[in-house]
Design a protein around this motif. Sequence first.
Motif, PDB file in Angstrom:
ATOM      1  N   CYS A 180      37.889  -9.211  20.921  1.00 37.89           N
ATOM      2  CA  CYS A 180      38.546  -7.918  21.134  1.00 37.89           C
ATOM      3  C   CYS A 180      38.718  -7.618  22.614  1.00 37.89           C
ATOM      4  O   CYS A 180      39.701  -6.997  23.024  1.00 37.89           O
ATOM      5  CB  CYS A 180      37.748  -6.812  20.453  1.00 37.89           C
ATOM      6  SG  CYS A 180      37.762  -6.892  18.644  1.00 37.89           S
ATOM      7  N   TRP A 218      45.888  -8.123  13.853  1.00 37.26           N
ATOM      8  CA  TRP A 218      45.838  -7.244  12.677  1.00 37.26           C
ATOM      9  C   TRP A 218      44.819  -6.123  12.839  1.00 37.26           C
ATOM     10  O   TRP A 218      44.783  -5.183  12.042  1.00 37.26           O
ATOM     11  CB  TRP A 218      45.484  -8.059  11.425  1.00 37.26           C
ATOM     12  CG  TRP A 218      44.438  -9.104  11.669  1.00 37.26           C
ATOM     13  CD1 TRP A 218      44.636 -10.423  11.933  1.00 37.26           C
ATOM     14  CD2 TRP A 218      43.009  -8.916  11.710  1.00 37.26           C
ATOM     15  NE1 TRP A 218      43.430 -11.074  12.124  1.00 37.26           N
ATOM     16  CE2 TRP A 218      42.429 -10.167  11.995  1.00 37.26           C
ATOM     17  CE3 TRP A 218      42.172  -7.809  11.526  1.00 37.26           C
ATOM     18  CZ2 TRP A 218      41.049 -10.357  12.102  1.00 37.26           C
ATOM     19  CZ3 TRP A 218      40.797  -7.979  11.642  1.00 37.26           C
ATOM     20  CH2 TRP A 218      40.254  -9.249  11.921  1.00 37.26           C
ATOM     21  N   GLY A 219      43.975  -6.216  13.876  1.00 36.47           N
ATOM     22  CA  GLY A 219      42.910  -5.230  14.066  1.00 36.47           C
ATOM     23  C   GLY A 219      42.837  -4.779  15.504  1.00 36.47           C
ATOM     24  O   GLY A 219      43.733  -4.117  16.023  1.00 36.47           O
ATOM     25  N   CYS A 220      41.743  -5.175  16.185  1.00 33.01           N
ATOM     26  CA  CYS A 220      41.512  -4.690  17.549  1.00 33.01           C
ATOM     27  C   CYS A 220      42.574  -5.159  18.532  1.00 33.01           C
ATOM     28  O   CYS A 220      42.704  -4.587  19.619  1.00 33.01           O
ATOM     29  CB  CYS A 220      40.125  -5.108  18.037  1.00 33.01           C
ATOM     30  SG  CYS A 220      39.853  -6.896  18.118  1.00 33.01           S
ATOM     31  N   ASN A 241      46.405  -3.609  15.797  1.00 32.77           N
ATOM     32  CA  ASN A 241      46.687  -3.091  14.452  1.00 32.77           C
ATOM     33  C   ASN A 241      48.145  -3.321  14.053  1.00 32.77           C
ATOM     34  O   ASN A 241      48.826  -2.440  13.523  1.00 32.77           O
ATOM     35  CB  ASN A 241      46.339  -1.602  14.360  1.00 32.77           C
ATOM     36  CG  ASN A 241      44.845  -1.378  14.269  1.00 32.77           C
ATOM     37  OD1 ASN A 241      44.178  -1.933  13.399  1.00 32.77           O
ATOM     38  ND2 ASN A 241      44.307  -0.596  15.182  1.00 32.77           N
ATOM     39  N   ARG A 262      51.434  -5.140  12.162  1.00 34.56           N
ATOM     40  CA  ARG A 262      51.895  -5.817  10.953  1.00 34.56           C
ATOM     41  C   ARG A 262      52.211  -7.262  11.330  1.00 34.56           C
ATOM     42  O   ARG A 262      52.661  -7.540  12.444  1.00 34.56           O
ATOM     43  CB  ARG A 262      53.133  -5.145  10.380  1.00 34.56           C
ATOM     44  CG  ARG A 262      52.929  -3.731   9.878  1.00 34.56           C
ATOM     45  CD  ARG A 262      54.235  -3.113   9.385  1.00 34.56           C
ATOM     46  NE  ARG A 262      55.240  -3.089  10.427  1.00 34.56           N
ATOM     47  CZ  ARG A 262      56.316  -3.883  10.462  1.00 34.56           C
ATOM     48  NH1 ARG A 262      56.526  -4.771   9.512  1.00 34.56           N
ATOM     49  NH2 ARG A 262      57.176  -3.791  11.454  1.00 34.56           N
TER      50      ARG A 262
END
Length: 514
Positions: free
Chosen positions: A93, A197-199, A202, A204
């Motif tokens: 991250c 997809w996250g940190c 986010n 698509r």
Amino acid sequence: MLRTTRILPVFLLFLTPLITLAQATVSLNPSDEAPVIDKNIYGHFAEHLGRCIYDGLYVGEKSNIPNTEGVRNDIINALKDLKIPNLRWPGGCFADTYHWKDGVGPQSERPTIVNTWWGNVTEDNSFGTHNFLNLCEELGAEPYLAGNVGSGEVQELADWVQYVNFDGISPMSDWRKENGREKPWGVKYWGVGNEAWGCGGNMRVEYYADIYRKYATFMSDAGLEGGLYKIASGASNDDYHWTEVLMRDIPHNLLQGVALHHYSVIDWNAKGPSVGFSEDQYFKTMEQAWLMEELITKHVEIMDKYDPKGKVDLIVDEWGGWYDVMEDTNPGFLFQQNTMRDAMIAGMTLNIFHNHARRVKMANLAQVVNVLQAVILTEGEKMILTPTYHVMKMYNVHQDAQLIPIELNTPDFEFNGEKLPAVNASASKDAAGKVHISLVNIDSKKSNTVSVAVGALKLKDISATILTSKTLEDHNTFESPEKIQPEQFKKFKLKNGTLEVELPPFSVVVLEAN
């Protein structure tokens, strides 16, 4: 009921256990067409997280702890002994908040950064690109740089590539020389963002695929022989749609690898302790570790659909056990102990990677020092090697050896009516002709006898090493640093082309033969 699956190179296997000593069978099926087990499967991960970099790898040049350019000499020597092939940095991250230009030039002029992902600590950027790449040179390891796609810009990443790789005249190469490095390092492996997809934003997957195409286009090979090896931020666990879109929407000339992240986590809301865990927690952790087999199989099926010739590799660049942090430690530092349970995760997972060597070409254990399933823990001047370290060292004989496909039948490891394969295995033959067989018994209570059919290989001069202990919770401490370490193993015999091996509960054994 006996269920047998040929492992060429995948295995999935079950056999009803006996009450006392259960029996497993392994057949070795050498093939000239079998893939080579890429040494990069044994990669590691060093994120700016907790005490991994600062007060872990890096103590500074003024430290009383013996160091080379601020990096602890004892850690350097331990990682050399481990034959670490590559190291991923700076995240994780953290990568998508890291601006590399802040970490080069005179240290007194570098700005600070607040690590918002991991504990909100302020870092002084004293460990930067030169420190990391010089460390990789010292280790003889390939650097794997994770680029900032989340908060960074295309030009920033393009400049980083030029700074570390370009040998001609350019603003970035001139700046590198001003900062004390005449020749470029030649960095091959590049992650285009992390966990998009996250940190990492986010995003698509459809959006990330376009972002990837844009960034990858402007990452010049900069004269690097063989070109850059670009790795897309891949799926978390069973997000097969993510892999589908990446393989479908990114031109394969821009894509050399697709990542996959999977941690052996019982429950993200209740991970359980790293020491003092229950039998139930142990079994559930093993379930999550064994899930790696299914995840790789299904992601590879998707990759095969779009890339039948196997030109794009699967890169499992984050894996390992993840538990609650140790008491009285910063929850953002992810410091946990490392027990025989972690040795089981390591042995099982590496066997899975071996048997999927056709597609899995790199993997990175999370993480190298003081974070998650670390191979090394430090406390002041003290340093200990964990059970995971010992498994990876025992197993490094498989690096760049040709896989020997196997056929395996195994008893079950049963708990509360649920079942897992008790024994897992892999085998290889190295360039010198030595055969190595790795066996893991994850059963917490039962020994398992393994019969290995080796007649076709005409093996001789067999030796073996074992890692095990009295209890699953055993671990090395700064007071008792050698409680768990590999030992010579003799509970095997060769007769009429069959090698009989007696595996104690929760044990890892590596056999070597000519």
